[in-house]
Design a protein around this motif. Structure first.
Motif, PDB file in Angstrom:
ATOM      1  N   THR A 148      22.839 -63.657 -26.960  1.00  0.00           N
ATOM      2  CA  THR A 148      21.536 -63.653 -27.625  1.00  0.00           C
ATOM      3  C   THR A 148      21.579 -64.539 -28.870  1.00  0.00           C
ATOM      4  OG1 THR A 148      21.947 -61.754 -29.065  1.00  0.00           O
ATOM      5  CG2 THR A 148      21.239 -61.283 -26.809  1.00  0.00           C
TER       6      THR A 148
ATOM      7  N   THR B 178      19.736 -65.967 -24.107  1.00  0.00           N
ATOM      8  CA  THR B 178      18.381 -65.496 -24.373  1.00  0.00           C
ATOM      9  C   THR B 178      17.831 -66.166 -25.629  1.00  0.00           C
ATOM     10  OG1 THR B 178      18.832 -63.575 -25.808  1.00  0.00           O
ATOM     11  CG2 THR B 178      19.066 -63.257 -23.432  1.00  0.00           C
TER      12      THR B 178
ATOM     13  N   ILE C 282      16.850 -67.151 -20.527  1.00  0.00           N
ATOM     14  CA  ILE C 282      15.746 -66.200 -20.402  1.00  0.00           C
ATOM     15  C   ILE C 282      14.958 -66.196 -21.706  1.00  0.00           C
ATOM     16  CG2 ILE C 282      15.110 -63.791 -20.024  1.00  0.00           C
ATOM     17  CD1 ILE C 282      17.749 -63.438 -18.494  1.00  0.00           C
TER      18      ILE C 282
ATOM     19  N   LEU D 171      13.514 -59.340 -19.355  1.00  0.00           N
ATOM     20  CA  LEU D 171      14.949 -59.559 -19.492  1.00  0.00           C
ATOM     21  C   LEU D 171      15.736 -58.835 -18.410  1.00  0.00           C
ATOM     22  CD1 LEU D 171      17.450 -60.561 -21.113  1.00  0.00           C
ATOM     23  CD2 LEU D 171      17.300 -58.429 -22.409  1.00  0.00           C
TER      24      LEU D 171
ATOM     25  N   THR E  58      12.671 -64.236 -23.776  1.00  0.00           N
ATOM     26  CA  THR E  58      12.405 -62.792 -23.755  1.00  0.00           C
ATOM     27  C   THR E  58      10.959 -62.421 -24.057  1.00  0.00           C
ATOM     28  OG1 THR E  58      13.187 -62.633 -26.050  1.00  0.00           O
ATOM     29  CG2 THR E  58      14.786 -62.194 -24.301  1.00  0.00           C
TER      30      THR E  58
END
Length: 329
Positions: free
Chosen positions: A152, A176, A195, A202, A197
């Motif tokens: 992340t 992410t 991804i 997710l 979010t």
């Protein structure tokens, strides 16, 4: 006398002052370096804002990372001599060994003679990010080619370092980011999947990518509301490393997900690596080899001269960058 950046109070970037300061000779276990490049870190912003683990004693230096040339060595130092080209693995005290400036005294055990193939800028951009990622992913999680890892805050320098380190061992990286604006930049930087979010689910996307298994490892500096879907995206027996607290919102504890999947949730600090001599040595070997081979290649978002230290830190705080912000001395 040398030009050194100090703060005389907590506050925004305007409290960073470039001043002429007498720098003493190094202590017996220290090395004095002529700084050529400085890597900026969010920890320095937090310190300046009075939001860090360490309290300032004013006037205070600051700065964790630097690369330069050895100018003088302490009486007990055996491994370095004047003229050596070195980079600094950030030590435990952000102020005592502050690197923002033309000259810095730093602990000898945290210095590395960096590979000849990399520049001062790249060397200054390397150690905080790679040591942080290596300690969690390689030393503790034992990441392998069969693993999926969720990274992340992926456009940060540590996030991109995690991509590169995961790729060395053959793991699959799921990055992410909030929106798709940085998607292509993250793919170009080494993520296998990205991804967004705020635009995608997710959990559904991770389960699609991992064919329903989930990711065994999560590497997260954010916390906050995203914590719950992250755990829901994990594989049974997985481990989540929480190495920061960027979210200002409460972090829920997903009790039934943690129990049902037998998850490990671990608070992780960079100091776990640098405080232990054997672990630090393993990190030096792995990262130096990766830098020499080119498998580890720090991405530099933008450089600034030392005179523009305020502008440099404001750019860091803007979150516009992909990679590291570096100040050239």
């Amino acid at each position: 006398m040398a030009r050194v950046v100090r703060i005389h109070e907590y506050g925004d970037a305007s409290v960073l002052k470039l001043e002429d300061v007498d720098v003493p000779s190094p202590a017996e276990n220290e090395v004095q370096i002529e700084v050529r490049a400085i890597g900026l870190n969010r920890a320095e912003v937090m310190y300046r804002n009075h939001a860090y683990l360490q309290e300032a004693v004013f006037p205070s230096r600051l700065g964790y990372e630097a690369a330069g040339v050895v100018a003088e060595v302490g009486s007990a130092v055996k491994d370095f001599v004047k003229g050596d080209v070195v980079s600094l693995i950030p030590p435990s005290d952000i102020a005592r060994w502050g690197t923002y400036g033309e000259i810095a005294n730093v602990p000898a055990r945290n210095l590395v003679k960096h590979p000849a193939n990399i520049s001062f800028e790249a060397a200054a951009a390397s150690w905080m990010q790679y040591v942080t990622a290596w300690g969690a992913l390689i030393d503790q999680a034992k990441l392998t080619k069969n693993d999926f890892v969720i990274v992340t805050a992926a456009s940060s320098s540590v996030g991109i370092a995690a991509f590169q380190i995961a790729r060395i061992v053959g793991a699959t990286v799921i990055a992410t980011t909030r929106t798709s604006a940085k998607r292509q930049a993250l793919l170009d930087a080494g993520a296998h999947h990205v991804i967004a979010t705020e635009e995608e689910d997710l959990v559904a996307r991770v389960m699609e990518i991992t064919e329903g298994v989930g990711a065994r490892v999560v590497f997260d500096p954010v916390g906050g509301p995203a914590f719950e879907p992250l755990t829901a995206s994990m594989a049974r027996g997985g481990i989540l490393f929480e190495y920061g607290a960027l979210s200002t919102e409460p972090t829920p504890f997903p009790l039934f997900t943690v129990l049902g999947k037998s998850l490990t949730l671990k608070g992780y600090l960079y100091n776990e690596v640098v405080s232990d001599d054997a672990t630090l040595e393993r990190a030096k070997v792995f990262i130096s080899a990766g830098l020499a081979s080119g498998e580890l290649n720090p991405i530099i978002a933008k450089t600034f001269p030392l005179e523009n230290i305020q502008e440099a830190t404001l750019f860091l705080e803007s979150n516009q960058q992909v990679g590291k912000v570096v100040v050239i001395v």
